[in-house]
Design a protein around this motif. Structure first.
Motif, PDB file in Angstrom:
ATOM      1  N   LYS A   1      -3.965   6.123 -11.264  1.00 48.86           N
ATOM      2  CA  LYS A   1      -5.379   5.764 -11.249  1.00 48.86           C
ATOM      3  C   LYS A   1      -5.564   4.286 -10.885  1.00 48.86           C
ATOM      4  O   LYS A   1      -6.431   3.924 -10.082  1.00 48.86           O
ATOM      5  N   SER A   2      -4.708   3.401 -11.478  1.00 49.94           N
ATOM      6  CA  SER A   2      -4.780   1.967 -11.178  1.00 49.94           C
ATOM      7  C   SER A   2      -4.435   1.699  -9.712  1.00 49.94           C
ATOM      8  O   SER A   2      -5.034   0.838  -9.051  1.00 49.94           O
ATOM      9  N   ALA A   3      -3.476   2.475  -9.203  1.00 50.98           N
ATOM     10  CA  ALA A   3      -3.062   2.310  -7.811  1.00 50.98           C
ATOM     11  C   ALA A   3      -4.198   2.675  -6.874  1.00 50.98           C
ATOM     12  O   ALA A   3      -4.447   1.994  -5.869  1.00 50.98           O
ATOM     13  N   LYS A   4      -4.931   3.810  -7.205  1.00 47.49           N
ATOM     14  CA  LYS A   4      -6.064   4.228  -6.357  1.00 47.49           C
ATOM     15  C   LYS A   4      -7.142   3.149  -6.329  1.00 47.49           C
ATOM     16  O   LYS A   4      -7.704   2.832  -5.281  1.00 47.49           O
TER      17      LYS A   4
ATOM     18  N   LEU B   1      -6.023   0.237  -4.148  1.00 48.13           N
ATOM     19  CA  LEU B   1      -6.084   0.556  -2.720  1.00 48.13           C
ATOM     20  C   LEU B   1      -7.524   0.557  -2.231  1.00 48.13           C
ATOM     21  O   LEU B   1      -7.815   0.097  -1.115  1.00 48.13           O
ATOM     22  N   LYS B   2      -8.437   1.051  -3.075  1.00 43.89           N
ATOM     23  CA  LYS B   2      -9.846   1.106  -2.684  1.00 43.89           C
ATOM     24  C   LYS B   2     -10.451  -0.293  -2.586  1.00 43.89           C
ATOM     25  O   LYS B   2     -11.161  -0.619  -1.627  1.00 43.89           O
TER      26      LYS B   2
ATOM     27  N   ALA C   1       0.838  -1.206   0.000  1.00 42.04           N
ATOM     28  CA  ALA C   1       0.000   0.000   0.000  1.00 42.04           C
ATOM     29  C   ALA C   1       0.870   1.252   0.000  1.00 42.04           C
ATOM     30  O   ALA C   1       0.554   2.249  -0.673  1.00 42.04           O
ATOM     31  N   GLU C   2       1.965   1.212   0.729  1.00 42.03           N
ATOM     32  CA  GLU C   2       2.860   2.372   0.784  1.00 42.03           C
ATOM     33  C   GLU C   2       3.491   2.648  -0.577  1.00 42.03           C
ATOM     34  O   GLU C   2       3.622   3.813  -0.995  1.00 42.03           O
ATOM     35  N   LEU C   3       3.864   1.566  -1.290  1.00 41.34           N
ATOM     36  CA  LEU C   3       4.455   1.733  -2.614  1.00 41.34           C
ATOM     37  C   LEU C   3       3.442   2.305  -3.605  1.00 41.34           C
ATOM     38  O   LEU C   3       3.759   3.215  -4.398  1.00 41.34           O
ATOM     39  N   LEU C   4       2.217   1.813  -3.574  1.00 40.18           N
ATOM     40  CA  LEU C   4       1.180   2.316  -4.470  1.00 40.18           C
ATOM     41  C   LEU C   4       0.831   3.765  -4.148  1.00 40.18           C
ATOM     42  O   LEU C   4       0.618   4.587  -5.052  1.00 40.18           O
TER      43      LEU C   4
END
Length: 616
Positions: free
Chosen positions: A601-604, A607-608, A584-587
């Motif tokens: 956008k893919s990272a968000k 995470l969601k 999560a920290e990396l994203l």
């Protein structure tokens, strides 16, 4: 007593003992055993039933006599020892032991004949009696071809109980007997030789009278007539058995005062079986004694170990194996390493380091690198016991270009793990660096590459920290040369290494390894790699220790956003909480650095979906 029942009734019961019906004899025996205490006629009647044809009757009679405290029945008990009923024999032996001097007299006579099992029991009972006549009766059996060896073992077993009185009696008797037995042997030997020579002469004369055929020389069919071996003479053979047993028994006492006697019988002039028994008898003495005279014994055994007679040489080697080698004889003993007797070679090589000094170690190192498999194995065992051999072995390893020889040297050095000095380690490391550099430049020959592998494996075992340090040095050179895949390949073995090697990797080295794996693998491989891959494990270990993984990855110019996203994606999908936090920290770092990019956008979304998004 039978008196309350009346004489007629008592006599009638006794008469039933002679009945043809087993049931009546058993019943009568039971009654008499129960009521016949103090009645001599009953005792006598029950004693006769010890020889009954039925085992049940014999058992009832024996138990009855035991309960009635019968005495004077030793001669009747001995046959029970020779029967097939072990339980009855054991009970009879117990009762015999209670019969006192009268039983001893019977046992001394009966121990001479019968089954081995019964004689064993009688010999044990005599030894426990401990009187001189009883002991002599057992020692008389040593020359018996069937029972002699067992009699010897029984005496040894009784000596092992620490019975000092018995030991003194045995020593005195055995020494005296040995002298007499030797005289008898030499007399019988001379007679056998004379008879054999006489027979050979007669055969030769008879052969001369026959006309030779087909040009054959005089002598049976053209062959020389050889006198018979005296050892085949039955009288000589019996004398040899007796004297041999006595010498072994004397040696078993392990008394230094007897070593000169035993050494005398080990002389080459004695028959081989006597020599073997004497040398065997010296075994316990040289293993436990520091007494005056032991040095002479060891010196003589060293000579015999290198002698022409293989059997005597082997026995001498076996005796020397447990002996303390005096410093004054260290060089003599070391010379056995070049003996024509393989067993003597092995013994010397195995024990040389204990007192042979630098020259002995040098000799063993040479043998380890030699062509003789037996000598190599013995040298390896000897060097494995000598920490002082490490440096000579290291030098020999550095001087060889033969992989198999190098592995032998490395194997023994490895056995001294923990005792390899810094100086020895530095020499190994320096040579490995030289070979590694040539290999990196593509200038190494095939033999050189094999030696490099041997040295690398050895350093990994004896100096894990140095091994890890060298691997990272090489990996950094390869990466600097623009070969990240090769650099990662040189470190890849550390991803699943032994605990001692893993512990030798510091945090910065571990981060370099993990980052290099990302760089070498690329986006596609990272995306297809499972979350339990050892690459991810390196990051997880660092994160668990508080190492700033995400911060340092963000600074690394060689790691692409795609690689970071792939790493974060896989970590967040793992079932390990600490891995998920790092993922999560990396994203989140990608989102913070490039909020409008497709990766952000893919990272968000990731995470969601996984519940790691900051809703605030």
């Amino acid at each position: 007593m039978l008196r309350p029942m009346g004489k007629n009734l008592g006599g009638a019961i006794i008469d039933l003992l002679d009945s043809d019906k087993v049931e009546l004899r058993a019943a009568a025996t039971t009654v008499l055993a129960a009521v016949g205490k103090g009645d001599k006629s009953v005792m006598s009647a029950l004693t006769t039933r010890l020889g009954d044809s039925d085992v049940v009757v014999r058992r009832i009679a024996l138990e009855g006599l035991a309960d009635l405290g019968a005495s004077g029945i030793a001669s009747n008990l001995v046959p029970l020892l020779r029967g097939n009923d072990e339980e009855l024999a054991e009970r009879a032996a117990t009762l015999l032991a209670q019969q006192g001097p009268e039983a001893e007299s019977t046992l001394r006579k009966e121990v001479r004949t019968g089954s081995v099992g019964a004689r064993r029991v009688m010999a044990q009972l005599l030894l426990r009696r401990g009187t001189q006549p009883a002991i002599e009766a057992v020692l008389d059996q040593l020359s018996d071809g069937e029972f002699g060896e067992q009699a010897l073992q029984l005496v040894r077993a009784e000596l092992d109980t620490g019975n000092e009185k018995l030991a003194n009696q045995v020593e005195k008797s055995a020494i005296g007997r040995a002298g007499e037995a030797a005289k008898e042997l030499h007399k019988a030997w001379g007679a056998a030789e004379k008879a054999a020579q006489k027979a050979a002469t007669a055969a030769k004369q008879a052969d001369k009278k026959k006309k030779p055929k087909n040009g054959a020389v005089n002598g049976t069919n053209g062959h020389a007539i050889v006198a018979a071996d005296p050892l085949r003479d039955p009288v000589v053979s019996a004398a040899v058995v007796q004297l041999s047993a006595l010498l072994r028994l004397i040696g078993y006492l392990a008394r230094p005062s007897t070593q000169s006697l035993l050494l005398k019988y080990a002389d080459p002039e004695e028959p081989r079986p006597i020599r073997l028994a004497a040398i065997s008898g010296l075994r316990r003495i040289v293993a436990t004694s520091e007494a005056k005279g032991t040095e002479k014994v060891v010196e003589t055994l060293i000579d015999y170990a290198d002698g022409e007679d293989f059997a005597v040489a082997q026995s001498s080697v076996d005796t020397l194996r447990g002996a303390r080698i005096p410093e004054s004889l260290a060089k003599r003993f070391a010379s056995l390493a070049k003996s024509k007797n393989v067993a003597a070679q092995k013994l010397a090589m195995e024990r040389l380091p204990a007192g042979g000094g630098a020259s002995a170690v040098k000799m063993l190192v040479e043998a380890l690198g030699g062509d003789d498999p037996t000598a190599r194995d013995a040298a390896a065992r000897g060097l494995a016991k000598a920490p002082e051999a490490v440096m000579p072995l290291v030098k020999a390893l550095l001087d060889t270009d033969d992989e198999q020889v190098a592995r032998r040297y490395a194997g023994v050095i490895r056995s001294h793990r923990g005792n390899v000095s810094n100086a020895a380690t530095e020499q190994l490391v320096e040579r490995l660096r030289e070979l590694s550099e040539k290999s990196t430049k593509g200038k190494a020959a095939a033999d050189s590459i094999l030696i490099e592998r041997v040295l690398g494996e050895l350093i990994a075992d004896v100096a894990p920290t140095k091994h890890v340090e060298m691997l990272f040095e090489r990996a950094k050179r390869l990466r600097k040369a623009g070969k990240p895949v090769e650099a990662f390949g040189s470190l890849k073995p550390l991803l699943r290494s032994r605990a001692d090697l893993d512990a030798a990797i510091d945090d910065d080295q571990r981060f370099f390894l993990a980052m290099l794996s990302l760089e070498a693998a690329g986006e596609g491989i990272v995306r297809s790699t499972h979350a339990d891959d050892p690459v991810f494990a390196q990051f997880a270990v660092l994160a668990a220790k508080g190492y700033p993984v995400a911060k340092n990855l963000a600074k690394a110019s060689d790691v692409t956003d795609e690689a970071l996203y792939g790493l974060g994606f896989r970590l967040i999908e793992s079932s390990d909480g600490s891995n998920e936090e790092l993922g999560a920290e990396l994203l989140q770092g990608i989102i913070d650095e490039r909020p409008r990019s497709k990766l952000a956008k893919s990272a968000k979304n990731k995470l969601k979906i996984t519940g790691h998004a900051d809703d605030a």
